[in-house]
Design an enzyme around this catalytic site. Structure first.
Site, PDB file in Angstrom:
ATOM      1  N   LYS A 291      55.048  66.928   9.108  1.00 27.95           N
ATOM      2  CA  LYS A 291      54.261  65.898   8.424  1.00 27.95           C
ATOM      3  C   LYS A 291      53.168  66.554   7.585  1.00 27.95           C
ATOM      4  CE  LYS A 291      54.616  62.266  11.986  1.00 27.95           C
ATOM      5  NZ  LYS A 291      55.252  61.217  11.185  1.00 27.95           N
ATOM      6  N   ARG A 365      63.358  57.664  18.079  1.00 28.12           N
ATOM      7  CA  ARG A 365      64.641  57.015  18.385  1.00 28.12           C
ATOM      8  C   ARG A 365      65.529  57.931  19.229  1.00 28.12           C
ATOM      9  NH1 ARG A 365      65.692  56.295  12.103  1.00 28.12           N
ATOM     10  NH2 ARG A 365      63.435  56.359  12.232  1.00 28.12           N
TER      11      ARG A 365
HETATM   12  N1  BES Z   1      55.627  58.463  14.924  1.00 30.69           N
HETATM   13  C1  BES Z   1      56.204  58.220  13.653  1.00 30.69           C
HETATM   14  C2  BES Z   1      55.969  56.798  13.149  1.00 30.69           C
HETATM   15  C3  BES Z   1      54.551  56.385  12.891  1.00 30.69           C
HETATM   16  C4  BES Z   1      54.071  56.311  11.599  1.00 30.69           C
HETATM   17  C5  BES Z   1      53.722  55.994  13.918  1.00 30.69           C
HETATM   18  C6  BES Z   1      52.791  55.896  11.344  1.00 30.69           C
HETATM   19  C7  BES Z   1      52.435  55.580  13.665  1.00 30.69           C
HETATM   20  C8  BES Z   1      51.982  55.524  12.374  1.00 30.69           C
HETATM   21  C9  BES Z   1      57.706  58.454  13.718  1.00 30.69           C
HETATM   22  O1  BES Z   1      58.125  59.397  14.626  1.00 30.69           O
HETATM   23  C10 BES Z   1      58.121  58.939  12.360  1.00 30.69           C
HETATM   24  O2  BES Z   1      57.679  59.986  11.989  1.00 30.69           O
HETATM   25  N2  BES Z   1      58.951  58.174  11.683  1.00 30.69           N
HETATM   26  C11 BES Z   1      59.403  58.528  10.405  1.00 30.69           C
HETATM   27  C12 BES Z   1      60.880  58.249  10.343  1.00 30.69           C
HETATM   28  C13 BES Z   1      61.566  58.788   9.103  1.00 30.69           C
HETATM   29  C14 BES Z   1      61.546  60.289   9.126  1.00 30.69           C
HETATM   30  C15 BES Z   1      62.956  58.264   9.071  1.00 30.69           C
HETATM   31  C16 BES Z   1      58.643  57.692   9.381  1.00 30.69           C
HETATM   32  O3  BES Z   1      58.393  56.516   9.647  1.00 30.69           O
HETATM   33  O4  BES Z   1      58.272  58.233   8.360  1.00 30.69           O
HETATM   34 MN    MN Z   2      58.043  61.354  13.847  1.00 29.73          MN
END
Ligand code: BES
Ligand code: MN
Ligand code: ZN
Length: 511
Positions: A291, A365
């Protein structure tokens, strides 16, 4: 915080502050000519008399969260009288009352007041609902996330005691006997303290809430309330062939934890066994698909789904509904390292299904896939998961509503009722088969990322593959588990969203 119920006449109560709700009973929309019709929500003439002058001055409008503080109110034994605006009487409900109680706590504690009495606005909300709502709101408002501040003075700004005043006879109707109200108050307290227990876990930074520490907290709580708790490590995860969960956990030096909490009361029907599955990524860096640095510190709250389920089990153990419940919390970090899984890797989940990892940041997931499968193996007949799963749910619903997904309409109806009771904001999103297209893989049964569009839905479609034919609900709390800015009724930080709905939902299955 001490709580107690009183049926004293409000004006005769000796307290640091008497809090009374004021409502606008003008049902027309506001225009210049249309002044609010402000009413003081107490049947005690002395209280209404004490508020009369400030109300007739026009200073008090009854607007939601408006506060008017009077010192040495005439004819009252209380040191202060706080008139708390509740908005239009027509739309006032238990959910509003809960927030007002939180707002009262937050206003008064900032003035170094330690105790107060809150008069239940019984004409608007019956005491049976009003009493627990006030208790819940007060505890939620009293929560302070500044745990690591060294300034004791700031830390000690808390309310020590709240008295809830029930006047009983409103318009000639007795609104519930004292014993029932006392029980309602205690139940509200259990739920609220469980919500704050969850918020405490979520508030902790990742160096103080590793998967192992989370398991320890769950065990300690379980011992206190008489629940069965087991925490397994990497060996068990591998032995159960949880390849999706392990795929995430393998990249971290911190050992993962599979936390299982069991509540199996005597007298529960054996045809219902609820499974509560929580995502507990104690820190989500994104893994190799790392990230951006900006805002990454917030990924300590990526364990909120798991923390919620632990809090729900605490409440259930104390409220003792006759229904069998098992919670499964999949706790791990998501880290980049020489051992981390990489985009393109294929993992075989516990169910035998194969997953092509497109993005290591879609890790929630993966851990849930095996959590859901394990819940089915343990015999759960209905599944609910909670997870900070996608940024896409924040795009869809903002910070206001959590996303609900349901594979079964009947189960959804039950959940929606519980959710309404609890007064938490959630909105159902679809799960049409067409959405499955985007999680197809060339090499495996599915990919772990369906791309940008409808991202919250494709994530839910992925989970559905592992819930299979067991009725299942998925709550995406990514946008709602953390309050971005302080509100009158709640501090900035962990919200404890979904706990109250889930407790109501579980209670609804009581046999
Ligand atoms: N933990 C994140 C989702 C999240 C985003 C939680 C903002 C709290 C605040 C999750 O694991 C994630 O990174 N999801 C990705 C999925 C994508 C790579 C398909 C996302 O939402 O960007
Ligand atoms: Mn994530
Ligand atoms: Zn995550």
């Amino acid at each position: 915080m001490n709580t107690n119920l009183s049926s004293s006449v409000p004006s005769q109560l000796e307290t640091d502050c008497l809090v009374v709700v004021v409502l606008d009973r003008n049902e027309k929309d506001r225009s210049e000519k249309d002044k609010p019709v402000v009413t003081v929500e107490s049947s005690d003439d002395a209280v209404r008399e004490a508020a009369k002058d400030v109300i007739s001055s026009g200073e008090v409008t009854g607007k939601t969260f408006e506060t008017t503080l009077l010192h040495r109110p005439a004819g009252l034994k209380a040191k202060r009288l706080l008139l708390l605006g509740g908005g239009k009487a027509k739309t006032f409900s238990g959910a509003e009352l809960r927030k007002l109680a939180g707002a009262a706590v937050r206003t008064l504690k900032s003035k170094s007041i330690r105790s107060f009495a809150f008069v239940v606005p019984e004409t608007a909300v019956p005491a049976r609902q009003g009493v627990p709502a006030i208790v819940e709101g007060a505890f939620v408002g009293n929560f302070d996330p500044g745990y690591y501040k060294s300034d004791r003075n700031e830390k000690d700004q808390k309310i020590d005691a709240v008295t809830i005043v029930v006047q009983g006879n409103v318009q000639g109707k007795v609104q519930g006997d004292a014993k029932a109200l006392e029980n309602a108050m205690q139940a509200g307290r259990i739920v609220a303290e469980s919500q704050n227990f969850t918020r405490d876990l979520v508030n902790e930074p990742s160096n103080r809430m590793t998967p192992t520490m989370m398991a320890e907290r769950a065990k300690k709580m379980a011992a206190e309330v008489g629940l069965n708790c087991e925490a397994y490590g990497a060996d068990k995860i591998k032995q159960l062939k949880m390849g999706a969960f392990w795929g995430v956990a393998q990249g971290s030096d911190e050992p993962p934890a599979l936390i299982v909490l069991r509540y199996d009361p005597v007298g529960a029907a054996d045809k219902v066994h609820l499974g509560l599955i929580g995502k507990a990524v104690t820190f989500d860096t994104g893994g190799i698909s790392i990230k951006p640095a900006d805002g990454m510190e917030k990924m300590k709250y990526d364990m909120a789904g798991g923390a919620t389920m632990i809090g729900v089990m605490r409440a259930i153990a104390l409220l003792k509904p006759k229904v069998k419940v098992t919670a499964i919390i999949c706790a791990t970090e998501n880290m980049p390292s020489g051992k981390a899984q990489k985009p393109g890797d294929v993992q075989i989940a516990m169910s035998g299904k194969s997953i092509e990892i497109i993005n290591t940041d879609a890790e929630g997931r993966l851990v849930l896939a095996d959590g859901l499968c394990y819940a089915r193996q343990l015999g759960c007949t209905h599944l609910v998961d909670a997870a900070t799963l996608t940024g896409a749910v924040v795009v869809a619903l903002g910070y206001v509503n959590a996303g609900i997904f349901a594979s079964d309409d009947q189960m959804y109806e039950r959940f929606a009722n519980a959710n309404k009771q609890a007064g938490e904001k959630m909105w159902r999103l679809p799960l049409d088969d067409e959405y499955k297209e985007v999680i197809k893989s060339n090499i495996a049964d599915m990919v772990n990322s369906g791309g940008r569009y409808g991202g919250a839905i494709s994530a839910a479609m992925f989970l559905k593959e592992f819930a299979e034919d067991t009725p299942w609900i998925h709550l995406d709390i990514a946008g709602t588990a953390w309050t971005e800015e302080a509100k009158p009724w709640i501090a900035k930080g962990p919200s404890g969203i979904a706990l109250r709905s889930l407790v109501e939902f579980v209670k609804g299955w009581e046999s």
